[in-house]
Design a protein around this motif. Structure first.
Motif, PDB file in Angstrom:
ATOM      1  N   MET A  40       1.299  -1.480  -0.038  1.00 58.23           N
ATOM      2  CA  MET A  40      -0.329  -0.122  -0.386  1.00 58.23           C
ATOM      3  C   MET A  40       1.233   1.376   0.586  1.00 58.23           C
ATOM      4  O   MET A  40       2.209   1.801   0.688  1.00 58.23           O
ATOM      5  CB  MET A  40      -0.410  -0.112   1.478  1.00 58.23           C
ATOM      6  CG  MET A  40      -1.959  -0.919   1.173  1.00 58.23           C
ATOM      7  SD  MET A  40      -3.083  -1.329   2.549  1.00 58.23           S
ATOM      8  CE  MET A  40      -1.725  -1.491   4.297  1.00 58.23           C
ATOM      9  N   THR A  41       0.781   1.690  -1.081  1.00 57.15           N
ATOM     10  CA  THR A  41       1.644   2.582  -1.028  1.00 57.15           C
ATOM     11  C   THR A  41       0.880   4.066  -1.845  1.00 57.15           C
ATOM     12  O   THR A  41      -0.485   4.401  -2.000  1.00 57.15           O
ATOM     13  CB  THR A  41       2.734   3.276  -1.780  1.00 57.15           C
ATOM     14  OG1 THR A  41       3.648   4.282  -1.350  1.00 57.15           O
ATOM     15  CG2 THR A  41       2.745   3.079  -3.596  1.00 57.15           C
ATOM     16  N   THR A  42       1.298   5.216  -1.500  1.00 50.32           N
ATOM     17  CA  THR A  42       1.022   6.756  -2.025  1.00 50.32           C
ATOM     18  C   THR A  42       1.968   7.204  -2.965  1.00 50.32           C
ATOM     19  O   THR A  42       3.009   7.543  -3.194  1.00 50.32           O
ATOM     20  CB  THR A  42      -0.061   7.701  -0.680  1.00 50.32           C
ATOM     21  OG1 THR A  42      -0.449   8.728  -1.736  1.00 50.32           O
ATOM     22  CG2 THR A  42       1.543   7.568  -0.156  1.00 50.32           C
ATOM     23  N   SER A  43       0.886   8.340  -4.658  1.00 45.67           N
ATOM     24  CA  SER A  43       2.136   8.785  -5.254  1.00 45.67           C
ATOM     25  C   SER A  43       2.463  10.347  -4.364  1.00 45.67           C
ATOM     26  O   SER A  43       3.774  10.401  -5.404  1.00 45.67           O
ATOM     27  CB  SER A  43       1.443   9.413  -6.477  1.00 45.67           C
ATOM     28  OG  SER A  43       0.388   9.901  -6.139  1.00 45.67           O
ATOM     29  N   LEU A  44       2.264  10.990  -3.896  1.00 44.18           N
ATOM     30  CA  LEU A  44       2.254  12.032  -2.687  1.00 44.18           C
ATOM     31  C   LEU A  44       2.617  11.955  -1.007  1.00 44.18           C
ATOM     32  O   LEU A  44       1.160  11.233  -1.215  1.00 44.18           O
ATOM     33  CB  LEU A  44       1.350  12.866  -3.446  1.00 44.18           C
ATOM     34  CG  LEU A  44       0.933  12.793  -4.818  1.00 44.18           C
ATOM     35  CD1 LEU A  44       0.388  14.469  -4.896  1.00 44.18           C
ATOM     36  CD2 LEU A  44       2.330  13.785  -5.424  1.00 44.18           C
ATOM     37  N   SER A  45       3.620  12.501  -0.817  1.00 44.25           N
ATOM     38  CA  SER A  45       3.644  11.683   0.618  1.00 44.25           C
ATOM     39  C   SER A  45       2.486  12.222   1.603  1.00 44.25           C
ATOM     40  O   SER A  45       2.387  12.208   2.778  1.00 44.25           O
ATOM     41  CB  SER A  45       5.213  12.080   1.144  1.00 44.25           C
ATOM     42  OG  SER A  45       5.228  13.157   0.662  1.00 44.25           O
ATOM     43  N   SER A  46       2.346  13.623   0.650  1.00 50.55           N
ATOM     44  CA  SER A  46       0.929  13.818   1.728  1.00 50.55           C
ATOM     45  C   SER A  46      -0.192  13.731   1.808  1.00 50.55           C
ATOM     46  O   SER A  46      -1.116  14.210   2.801  1.00 50.55           O
ATOM     47  CB  SER A  46       0.891  15.845   1.315  1.00 50.55           C
ATOM     48  OG  SER A  46       0.329  16.147  -0.258  1.00 50.55           O
ATOM     49  N   PRO A  61       9.346   5.309  -6.502  1.00 50.61           N
ATOM     50  CA  PRO A  61      10.039   6.205  -5.728  1.00 50.61           C
ATOM     51  C   PRO A  61      10.069   6.365  -4.996  1.00 50.61           C
ATOM     52  O   PRO A  61       9.247   6.979  -4.351  1.00 50.61           O
ATOM     53  CB  PRO A  61       9.826   7.710  -7.580  1.00 50.61           C
ATOM     54  CG  PRO A  61       9.068   6.912  -8.533  1.00 50.61           C
ATOM     55  CD  PRO A  61       8.284   6.262  -7.962  1.00 50.61           C
ATOM     56  N   GLN A  62      11.335   7.310  -4.441  1.00 51.71           N
ATOM     57  CA  GLN A  62      10.961   8.252  -3.494  1.00 51.71           C
ATOM     58  C   GLN A  62      10.643   9.596  -3.326  1.00 51.71           C
ATOM     59  O   GLN A  62      11.089  10.513  -4.341  1.00 51.71           O
ATOM     60  CB  GLN A  62      12.460   8.282  -2.553  1.00 51.71           C
ATOM     61  CG  GLN A  62      12.192   8.505  -1.194  1.00 51.71           C
ATOM     62  CD  GLN A  62      13.914   9.113  -0.171  1.00 51.71           C
ATOM     63  OE1 GLN A  62      14.472   7.899  -1.035  1.00 51.71           O
ATOM     64  NE2 GLN A  62      13.967   9.232   0.440  1.00 51.71           N
ATOM     65  N   TYR A  63      10.088  10.364  -3.153  1.00 51.05           N
ATOM     66  CA  TYR A  63       8.875  10.572  -3.062  1.00 51.05           C
ATOM     67  C   TYR A  63       9.284  12.008  -2.048  1.00 51.05           C
ATOM     68  O   TYR A  63       9.632  12.032  -0.817  1.00 51.05           O
ATOM     69  CB  TYR A  63       7.561  10.604  -3.288  1.00 51.05           C
ATOM     70  CG  TYR A  63       6.851  10.502  -4.297  1.00 51.05           C
ATOM     71  CD1 TYR A  63       6.800  11.209  -5.626  1.00 51.05           C
ATOM     72  CD2 TYR A  63       6.321   8.930  -4.308  1.00 51.05           C
ATOM     73  CE1 TYR A  63       6.170  10.451  -6.620  1.00 51.05           C
ATOM     74  CE2 TYR A  63       6.322   8.465  -5.337  1.00 51.05           C
ATOM     75  CZ  TYR A  63       5.999   8.680  -6.601  1.00 51.05           C
ATOM     76  OH  TYR A  63       5.394   7.629  -8.246  1.00 51.05           O
ATOM     77  N   ARG A  64       9.581  13.276  -2.122  1.00 53.67           N
ATOM     78  CA  ARG A  64       9.555  14.384  -1.015  1.00 53.67           C
ATOM     79  C   ARG A  64       8.960  14.320   0.094  1.00 53.67           C
ATOM     80  O   ARG A  64       7.797  13.807  -0.727  1.00 53.67           O
ATOM     81  CB  ARG A  64       9.618  15.846  -2.227  1.00 53.67           C
ATOM     82  CG  ARG A  64      10.744  15.985  -2.697  1.00 53.67           C
ATOM     83  CD  ARG A  64      10.491  17.611  -3.753  1.00 53.67           C
ATOM     84  NE  ARG A  64      10.156  18.172  -2.970  1.00 53.67           N
ATOM     85  CZ  ARG A  64       9.615  19.393  -3.809  1.00 53.67           C
ATOM     86  NH1 ARG A  64       8.848  19.398  -4.978  1.00 53.67           N
ATOM     87  NH2 ARG A  64       9.223  20.674  -2.767  1.00 53.67           N
ATOM     88  N   SER A  65       9.128  14.443   1.206  1.00 55.63           N
ATOM     89  CA  SER A  65       8.420  14.268   2.155  1.00 55.63           C
ATOM     90  C   SER A  65       8.333  16.334   2.659  1.00 55.63           C
ATOM     91  O   SER A  65       7.420  16.449   3.333  1.00 55.63           O
ATOM     92  CB  SER A  65       8.850  14.370   3.427  1.00 55.63           C
ATOM     93  OG  SER A  65       9.989  14.366   3.339  1.00 55.63           O
ATOM     94  N   ASP A  66       9.260  17.178   2.583  1.00 58.49           N
ATOM     95  CA  ASP A  66       9.297  18.840   2.504  1.00 58.49           C
ATOM     96  C   ASP A  66       7.325  19.249   2.478  1.00 58.49           C
ATOM     97  O   ASP A  66       6.401  19.436   1.203  1.00 58.49           O
ATOM     98  CB  ASP A  66       9.931  19.902   1.978  1.00 58.49           C
ATOM     99  CG  ASP A  66      10.086  19.844   0.058  1.00 58.49           C
ATOM    100  OD1 ASP A  66       9.520  20.626  -0.111  1.00 58.49           O
ATOM    101  OD2 ASP A  66      10.163  18.798  -0.358  1.00 58.49           O
ATOM    102  N   THR A  67       7.251  19.966   2.513  1.00 60.53           N
ATOM    103  CA  THR A  67       5.788  21.234   1.920  1.00 60.53           C
ATOM    104  C   THR A  67       5.858  22.434   0.982  1.00 60.53           C
ATOM    105  O   THR A  67       6.864  22.680   1.096  1.00 60.53           O
ATOM    106  CB  THR A  67       4.949  21.513   3.192  1.00 60.53           C
ATOM    107  OG1 THR A  67       5.240  20.425   4.200  1.00 60.53           O
ATOM    108  CG2 THR A  67       3.218  22.527   3.079  1.00 60.53           C
ATOM    109  N   GLY A  68       5.107  21.891   0.092  1.00 64.88           N
ATOM    110  CA  GLY A  68       5.388  23.261  -0.442  1.00 64.88           C
ATOM    111  C   GLY A  68       4.949  24.506  -0.604  1.00 64.88           C
ATOM    112  O   GLY A  68       4.010  24.399   1.051  1.00 64.88           O
TER     113      GLY A  68
END
Length: 535
Positions: free
Chosen positions: A50-56, A232-239
């Motif tokens: 179970m995964t998601t394309s966006l960390s947020s 892939p490893q997605y970014r965890s920071d906030t825009g």
């Protein structure tokens, strides 16, 4: 008994969800949990993480049929007659058929009950652009920079064999029809030789519910589906960018003030300057390795004398990408949403006499097959507009006849050879050297070019020597293109090649790194010009 357990779970989950304001999702979570459990029990050889394309975004459970659909899509690709395909070249098609699916990623949007999906590309329309029950995407080259070839499939779940055949699809049973979606106007075979990259789909589409005004992305990556690989490893920071907050739109609707980018040009000194541009387009194409690239290049420049205020970074949707370095470094970092700021800053550095000795420009964005860089999808509609892209011609126009002593462009992005080809034939870029990661029709792989420059010994090697060291080691064929004779004749911070061995490390740092004082006669000329302009 099963019904009683489900009812009990619904009650418990509903009570929990009330506290979090998520009542409307409780039924979907229960149903998806039971579907996931039934899949695991029916197929012990298949693991779907179970995964998601966006960390947020919250976790999304895969459809139990995903493994079946992914395998069908893979079999469909291997069954194609590569001499007749139009979505890519014959050689690329044959390469796809020989790839191990463990090297690929798989994405899925839908299906949703009573809802159909629409797919949109940033660089053009799609054939069969009508809505579908589900959209499946296979990324055969996850280690390549976008845009690289991706294969987009539509899934229609209530059709028969004859109807599927009439659509040029592949019937996989149980009323399911799978089709390859192509770019519009690319089925004409007359264009196959001249436009093979033009007809490729080079980006993940934006897939949203039909009629959804918010165009929320439904496409998700799922790890370890059947024989497919991990996401892939997605970014965890906030825009931290805000829509419509460009330099020309400072309104009360903006959450952030307009960020003016100030070029540091003093009348008594000349400095090395750098501009780092990494667009990203959206959170699926702007990944963690892009963050590492920017930080690596930034650290390399700092180690070789570039002052903090002289390195301007434009990254994706975040102006805080260098916050881990220090506050002073992050103060000169901006979101790539500000196209006007990028162009104005580069133009200013090139327009002011005796401001810049060496200008380093690093490019690491998703790129269309005509060399256009995607900055950021600020309106989230999935379609690239003029304000969301930085074309190759715009970039070359901004640096033509530049007054910097030398310009080194490090372009680690797909199709970067287009810049190199233009520089070679141009008469207005004599002081420009382009280091491209590959040819005009090649992808950029594994951030190879970036780390060749980050890890090079710049205090003992000139830029042409660094190029010679890596030219035979990369996946694509890298290019060095000089706009003028012997333009690549210094280190990255401007030390001359012919006398480099005779300087000590102290002399190199003192005389060439960072900023140097201008001769007195230049200082007086600029001082008089400044006084005249004020008067």
């Amino acid at each position: 008994m099963k019904e009683a357990v489900m009812e009990c779970l619904r009650c418990i989950l509903a009570l929990v969800c009330v506290g979090f304001g998520l009542v409307k999702h409780s039924q979907a979570l229960i149903d998806n949990s039971f579907r996931s459990s039934s899949l695991e029990s029916s197929s012990s050889s298949t693991t779907i993480r179970m995964t998601t394309s966006l960390s947020s975004t919250p976790l999304v459970l895969p459809d139990p049929r995903l493994s079946h659909w992914a395998r069908a899509a893979s079999d469909y690709l291997r069954s194609l007659d590569c001499t007749t395909v139009t979505f890519t070249s014959q050689s690329e098609c044959q390469r796809l058929q020989s790839l191990d699916t463990r090297q690929m990623n798989v994405y899925l949007a839908g299906p949703r009950s009573r809802d159909t999906l629409v797919a949109v590309l940033p660089d053009g329309g799609l054939s069969r652009g009508k809505s579908h029950d589900a959209v499946l995407v296979i990324d055969p080259y996850p280690t390549a920079a976008f845009g690289h070839l991706v294969i987009v499939f539509s899934l229609d779940l209530d059709t028969d064999w004859e109807e599927c055949r009439n659509r040029l699809g592949w019937y996989i049973g149980d009323g399911e029809c799978i089709q390859i979606i192509e770019k519009r106007r690319c089925r004409n075979k007359l264009h196959r030789k001249t436009g093979r990259r033009r007809c490729e789909i080079n980006f993940l589409p934006l897939v949203h519910l039909e009629g959804d005004d918010d165009t929320e992305q439904q496409l998700r990556c799922f790890s370890n589906v059947g024989s497919f690989g991990a996401c892939p490893q997605y970014r965890s920071d906030t825009g931290n960018y805000t829509n419509r907050c460009e330099l020309s739109h400072n309104t009360y609707r903006c959450e952030l003030p307009v960020q003016h980018v100030i070029a540091r040009c003093k009348i008594y000194e000349i400095c090395d300057q750098a501009v780092l541009i990494s667009g990203g387009w959206n959170r699926q194409t702007s990944q963690q390795h892009n963050v590492q690239n920017i930080r690596g290049v930034y650290s390399m420049l700092r180690e070789h004398g570039f002052k903090r205020p002289n390195i301007k970074t434009f990254f994706a949707d975040s102006g805080d990408i260098l916050l881990e370095e220090d506050e002073l470094s992050n103060r000169n970092s901006y979101p790539a949403t500000q196209k006007d700021a990028i162009r104005n800053h580069i133009s200013t550095l090139c327009r002011v006499t005796n401001c810049v000795e060496t200008l380093v420009i690093y490019l690491n964005s998703p790129v269309m097959n005509d060399g256009t860089s995607l900055l950021w999808d600020t309106d989230s509609d999935g379609v690239a507009s003029e304000t969301e892209t930085y074309t190759a011609s715009e970039f070359l126009g901004d640096i033509e006849d530049c007054r910097a002593k030398r310009i080194y462009v490090i372009a680690d992005q797909s199709f970067s050879g287009l810049l190199a080809e233009t520089i070679i034939t141009s008469e207005k870029h004599n002081n420009v050297v382009v280091f491209a990661s590959g040819g005009a029709t090649e992808y950029s792989w594994n951030d190879e070019l970036t780390w060749q420059w980050v890890e090079a010994n710049h205090t003992t090697q000139c830029v042409d020597g660094i190029f010679e060291d890596y030219v035979d080691t990369m996946t694509s064929l890298p290019i060095m293109a000089e706009g003028g004779f012997n333009a690549a004749n210094s280190t990255i911070f401007g030390a001359p090649c012919n006398t480099l061995p005779f300087f000590t490390q102290h002399e190199i740092k003192l005389n060439f790194m960072g900023c140097q004082n201008l001769p007195m006669k230049w200082w007086l000329v600029k001082f008089k010009e400044s006084r005249n302009s004020r008067s």
